[in-house]
Design an enzyme around this catalytic site. Sequence first.
Site, PDB file in Angstrom:
ATOM      1  N   HIS A  98      14.411 -26.750 -40.596  1.00  0.00           N
ATOM      2  CA  HIS A  98      15.591 -26.839 -39.721  1.00  0.00           C
ATOM      3  C   HIS A  98      15.640 -25.722 -38.699  1.00  0.00           C
ATOM      4  O   HIS A  98      16.693 -25.381 -38.192  1.00  0.00           O
ATOM      5  CB  HIS A  98      16.897 -26.840 -40.524  1.00  0.00           C
ATOM      6  CG  HIS A  98      16.988 -27.956 -41.503  1.00  0.00           C
ATOM      7  ND1 HIS A  98      17.007 -29.280 -41.120  1.00  0.00           N
ATOM      8  CD2 HIS A  98      17.037 -27.954 -42.852  1.00  0.00           C
ATOM      9  CE1 HIS A  98      17.062 -30.039 -42.198  1.00  0.00           C
ATOM     10  NE2 HIS A  98      17.082 -29.269 -43.267  1.00  0.00           N
ATOM     11  N   LYS A 134      32.143 -25.051 -38.765  1.00  0.00           N
ATOM     12  CA  LYS A 134      31.678 -26.356 -38.289  1.00  0.00           C
ATOM     13  C   LYS A 134      32.730 -27.449 -38.476  1.00  0.00           C
ATOM     14  O   LYS A 134      32.779 -28.406 -37.708  1.00  0.00           O
ATOM     15  CB  LYS A 134      30.400 -26.759 -39.026  1.00  0.00           C
ATOM     16  CG  LYS A 134      29.173 -25.925 -38.658  1.00  0.00           C
ATOM     17  CD  LYS A 134      27.947 -26.424 -39.422  1.00  0.00           C
ATOM     18  CE  LYS A 134      26.875 -25.368 -39.560  1.00  0.00           C
ATOM     19  NZ  LYS A 134      25.910 -25.304 -38.478  1.00  0.00           N
ATOM     20  N   GLU A 137      28.273 -35.149 -43.913  1.00  0.00           N
ATOM     21  CA  GLU A 137      27.915 -35.840 -42.679  1.00  0.00           C
ATOM     22  C   GLU A 137      26.924 -36.937 -42.960  1.00  0.00           C
ATOM     23  O   GLU A 137      26.043 -36.762 -43.808  1.00  0.00           O
ATOM     24  CB  GLU A 137      27.223 -34.841 -41.735  1.00  0.00           C
ATOM     25  CG  GLU A 137      27.999 -34.526 -40.520  1.00  0.00           C
ATOM     26  CD  GLU A 137      27.330 -33.461 -39.660  1.00  0.00           C
ATOM     27  OE1 GLU A 137      28.064 -32.640 -39.119  1.00  0.00           O
ATOM     28  OE2 GLU A 137      26.094 -33.450 -39.542  1.00  0.00           O
ATOM     29  N   ARG A 154      27.151 -18.087 -27.964  1.00  0.00           N
ATOM     30  CA  ARG A 154      26.327 -16.927 -27.586  1.00  0.00           C
ATOM     31  C   ARG A 154      25.165 -17.425 -26.751  1.00  0.00           C
ATOM     32  O   ARG A 154      25.003 -18.627 -26.548  1.00  0.00           O
ATOM     33  CB  ARG A 154      25.781 -16.264 -28.838  1.00  0.00           C
ATOM     34  CG  ARG A 154      25.063 -17.292 -29.731  1.00  0.00           C
ATOM     35  CD  ARG A 154      24.243 -16.673 -30.826  1.00  0.00           C
ATOM     36  NE  ARG A 154      23.935 -17.608 -31.883  1.00  0.00           N
ATOM     37  CZ  ARG A 154      22.938 -18.470 -31.902  1.00  0.00           C
ATOM     38  NH1 ARG A 154      22.133 -18.559 -30.854  1.00  0.00           N
ATOM     39  NH2 ARG A 154      22.724 -19.283 -32.917  1.00  0.00           N
TER      40      ARG A 154
HETATM   41  P1  ADP Z   1      22.579 -24.439 -38.053  1.00  0.00           P
HETATM   42  O1  ADP Z   1      23.920 -23.807 -37.895  1.00  0.00           O
HETATM   43  O2  ADP Z   1      21.857 -23.957 -39.249  1.00  0.00           O
HETATM   44  O3  ADP Z   1      21.802 -24.403 -36.775  1.00  0.00           O
HETATM   45  P2  ADP Z   1      23.042 -27.285 -37.516  1.00  0.00           P
HETATM   46  O4  ADP Z   1      24.283 -27.979 -37.900  1.00  0.00           O
HETATM   47  O5  ADP Z   1      22.883 -26.939 -36.086  1.00  0.00           O
HETATM   48  O6  ADP Z   1      22.899 -25.972 -38.409  1.00  0.00           O
HETATM   49  O7  ADP Z   1      21.794 -28.151 -37.995  1.00  0.00           O
HETATM   50  C1  ADP Z   1      20.481 -27.636 -37.969  1.00  0.00           C
HETATM   51  C2  ADP Z   1      19.450 -28.774 -37.925  1.00  0.00           C
HETATM   52  O8  ADP Z   1      19.622 -29.674 -39.035  1.00  0.00           O
HETATM   53  C3  ADP Z   1      19.551 -29.660 -36.705  1.00  0.00           C
HETATM   54  O9  ADP Z   1      18.848 -29.124 -35.613  1.00  0.00           O
HETATM   55  C4  ADP Z   1      18.952 -30.962 -37.215  1.00  0.00           C
HETATM   56  O10 ADP Z   1      17.546 -30.881 -37.218  1.00  0.00           O
HETATM   57  C5  ADP Z   1      19.391 -31.024 -38.662  1.00  0.00           C
HETATM   58  N1  ADP Z   1      20.650 -31.815 -38.818  1.00  0.00           N
HETATM   59  C6  ADP Z   1      21.899 -31.341 -38.704  1.00  0.00           C
HETATM   60  N2  ADP Z   1      22.831 -32.319 -38.895  1.00  0.00           N
HETATM   61  C7  ADP Z   1      22.151 -33.453 -39.156  1.00  0.00           C
HETATM   62  C8  ADP Z   1      22.529 -34.809 -39.463  1.00  0.00           C
HETATM   63  N3  ADP Z   1      23.791 -35.184 -39.556  1.00  0.00           N
HETATM   64  N4  ADP Z   1      21.539 -35.709 -39.688  1.00  0.00           N
HETATM   65  C9  ADP Z   1      20.234 -35.328 -39.623  1.00  0.00           C
HETATM   66  N5  ADP Z   1      19.816 -34.092 -39.351  1.00  0.00           N
HETATM   67  C10 ADP Z   1      20.748 -33.138 -39.115  1.00  0.00           C
HETATM   68  P1  ADP Z   2      20.388 -21.978 -34.082  1.00  0.00           P
HETATM   69  O1  ADP Z   2      19.316 -21.932 -35.138  1.00  0.00           O
HETATM   70  O2  ADP Z   2      21.719 -21.520 -34.600  1.00  0.00           O
HETATM   71  O3  ADP Z   2      20.491 -23.281 -33.374  1.00  0.00           O
HETATM   72  P2  ADP Z   2      18.690 -20.245 -32.447  1.00  0.00           P
HETATM   73  O4  ADP Z   2      17.523 -21.087 -32.727  1.00  0.00           O
HETATM   74  O5  ADP Z   2      18.998 -19.869 -31.045  1.00  0.00           O
HETATM   75  O6  ADP Z   2      20.038 -20.904 -32.983  1.00  0.00           O
HETATM   76  O7  ADP Z   2      18.514 -18.940 -33.362  1.00  0.00           O
HETATM   77  C1  ADP Z   2      19.443 -17.882 -33.501  1.00  0.00           C
HETATM   78  C2  ADP Z   2      19.065 -17.057 -34.693  1.00  0.00           C
HETATM   79  O8  ADP Z   2      18.061 -16.105 -34.357  1.00  0.00           O
HETATM   80  C3  ADP Z   2      20.138 -16.207 -35.232  1.00  0.00           C
HETATM   81  O9  ADP Z   2      21.080 -16.903 -35.962  1.00  0.00           O
HETATM   82  C4  ADP Z   2      19.340 -15.222 -36.073  1.00  0.00           C
HETATM   83  O10 ADP Z   2      19.037 -15.729 -37.350  1.00  0.00           O
HETATM   84  C5  ADP Z   2      18.047 -15.060 -35.316  1.00  0.00           C
HETATM   85  N1  ADP Z   2      17.984 -13.742 -34.656  1.00  0.00           N
HETATM   86  C6  ADP Z   2      18.871 -12.756 -34.730  1.00  0.00           C
HETATM   87  N2  ADP Z   2      18.532 -11.692 -34.024  1.00  0.00           N
HETATM   88  C7  ADP Z   2      17.366 -11.966 -33.473  1.00  0.00           C
HETATM   89  C8  ADP Z   2      16.491 -11.237 -32.613  1.00  0.00           C
HETATM   90  N3  ADP Z   2      16.761 -10.020 -32.166  1.00  0.00           N
HETATM   91  N4  ADP Z   2      15.367 -11.834 -32.227  1.00  0.00           N
HETATM   92  C9  ADP Z   2      15.091 -13.070 -32.642  1.00  0.00           C
HETATM   93  N5  ADP Z   2      15.879 -13.789 -33.436  1.00  0.00           N
HETATM   94  C10 ADP Z   2      17.004 -13.273 -33.870  1.00  0.00           C
END
Ligand code: ADP
Ligand code: ADP
Length: 667
Positions: free
Chosen positions: A235, A116, A200, A292
């Site tokens: 989250h 990130k 952040e 992806r």
């Molecule tokens: P992940 O890789 O686990 O998906 P993200 O960086 O996409 O992590 O953050 C997941 C969630 O956390 C976001 O969808 C949002 O709800 C919350 N989030 C992330 N960054 C911030 C931020 N700077 N301020 C407030 N909420 C945040």
């Molecule tokens: P993010 O949380 O990173 O924004 P998504 O909400 O699209 O992304 O979720 C992706 C996550 O789904 C993967 O990181 C994993 O934890 C989970 N996952 C992995 N394989 C499967 C599967 N076959 N079916 C449903 N969820 C899966």
Amino acid sequence: MFKKILIANRGEIACRVISTLKKMGITSVAVYSDADRHARHVTLADEAYYIGASRPDESYLKADDLLALAKKKNIDAIHSGYGFLSENSHFARACLEAKITFIGPSADCIEKMGAKDAAKALMEAANVPVVPGYHGENQAPEHLQKQAEKVGFPLLIKAVSGGGGKGMRVVNKAAEFAKLLDSVKREAMNAFADDRVLLERYISKPRHIEFQIFGDCHENYVHLHERECSLQRRHQKIIEETPSPFLDEKTRQAMGIAAVNAARAIRYSGAGTIEFIVGEDRSFYFMEMNTRLQVEHPVTEMVSGQDMVEWQIRVAAGQALPLKQEQIPRTGHSFEARLYAENPNNQFLPSTGKLQHLRFPTSDKNLRIETGVEQGDSISVFYDPMIAKLVVWGEDRETARERLLNALGETGIFGVENNIAFLETLATHPDFIENKIDTQYIDKKLNRLLADSEVELPDNVLLAATVKRLLEGKQLVKEMAATSVDGNSPWFDTTGWRPNGQSQRSLFFSYEETDEIEVKVTENDEHFIFHLDDDLDVIAESLANDAIRLQINGSWERFIVLRHETSLLISWKNRWYALTEMNPFEPDLSIMSANSNIIAPMPGKLLKILVNNADTVSEGQPLAIIEAMKMEHTLNAPFDGEIDQVFYSEDDFVEADATLITFKEQA
Ligand code: ADP
Ligand code: ADP
Ligand code: MG
């Protein structure tokens, strides 16, 4: 074009990819673990091969074995879905070296966006706005503390390799920073083998809005509009939609341009998602890129009419994107609801078990059901506890929302705790209808939302439960009569005649906290006379698929009634009610045993045992910590007492309902 594609995944996404392969006339090859021997993706694929034990690191994550299999079976390309190896650059590179196409971006792109911090630096350079904060290399705790004070509080500490909502902590004041930094680092080391973090600014009341982007190898880059994913718990998204009801046209345009710029900046090819966090004032910032396909991609498909998996395959085969930016359609509105085996009343803890009953509505052009399981399958500790995704389309948001409610009201599950009722509560909530939500909404309003999920039991539902039980009784009698030598005996008469001249019966049900709800009823042919304050004459008609129709006070009402042993699930007007049929003569022993023992609430691994035989403990004291599906759950003492026996040791795997600890008899 490829002739044979291997799907290095399982569950609903494997099934989803197979459906596109079938459409394109490409041979689909599935792989499976012990737990998945009879899984849906295995039965749908043209070919399927066993790859190892149930644990992901012994099967779906074994990159070398997957590649060896691919070579042996003449595979042209590998689709890795999401999760597992989908964002693993080593795997992407190994595919390239083995001359098998990895359906996804280059290893180089995955690496650039994988961390990130590096991704943010890159986006900054490409003039894409990023959340203000610190994403430098110096990871010394004192330096981070100083940077944190510069960023200001509240702030977010994020593991640079984090994902799936793990490895993140909100820090509200400077004094808490050091302790929380420690805990993020520990969690990140365990989960991602990388304890680097970034800081952040914590955006208050933020929205999560992401853009689906696509690139090809001919320097074409487009976006397929946004997805609003603000409805999250822990989250993690649970309801997604497109278009976002929050964006105005100007912000939407600007975000789309930023997303495409992000893709172009790294010469991205394939499907990707640019996630933005959007403030109350509609200021937006790049948060991360997922290199992806995304779980919620079907909502994009519903409004654009495009098949994202087909696009991925065509791009991987070297073809150009099929549409230019201005040609990408968008009509109507789409929602996706994720159905999880989890308990909303207990911190959304995953639930495992056999799907005794799994009923879905019939899909059509406005309703897609994405699932990897069938009735009789199990939700295990090994994998993601998602049961299905319900995806709907409507001409406008309200029509789509009504279809979503309909789909939820037609989906019934027995065997695992699940979030259907919680999704129904969300989808009918005025805050959701009026779009007054943000990513923290569920966490903040949880208690009230759970209270709202407990709806009063309508009389009609009780009538349906009763009729169902009586109809089943009649059916049983008919079956007995059919096998009896004396089938004409009045004992087998199901019309309500009894030797003593009356057939009024009482049935007893419990609903939520109310026990022994008594229903008095007399059967007479198709009529059921309910003895309420006044007598109520109800006519019943059984329909296909566990549905029944009742004529109540002149109007026909439709119900779905599912039964497993003494449990009944009844859906009426798109709302599910869970009743238990009681036998008033049977004492309830379960309460006694549940109180004096500590039982495993789910199958999993015992991380810690915190007490020994003969220890004295006080109410609420932690006794053991169990881990399942990567989540920890602490088991506390239910009362003051003395431990009799501890039955397991740390690191033992236990089944659900196993007795872990017993207490001494209390004086
Ligand atoms: P992940 O890789 O686990 O998906 P993200 O960086 O996409 O992590 O953050 C997941 C969630 O956390 C976001 O969808 C949002 O709800 C919350 N989030 C992330 N960054 C911030 C931020 N700077 N301020 C407030 N909420 C945040
Ligand atoms: P993010 O949380 O990173 O924004 P998504 O909400 O699209 O992304 O979720 C992706 C996550 O789904 C993967 O990181 C994993 O934890 C989970 N996952 C992995 N394989 C499967 C599967 N076959 N079916 C449903 N969820 C899966
Ligand atoms: Mg994310």
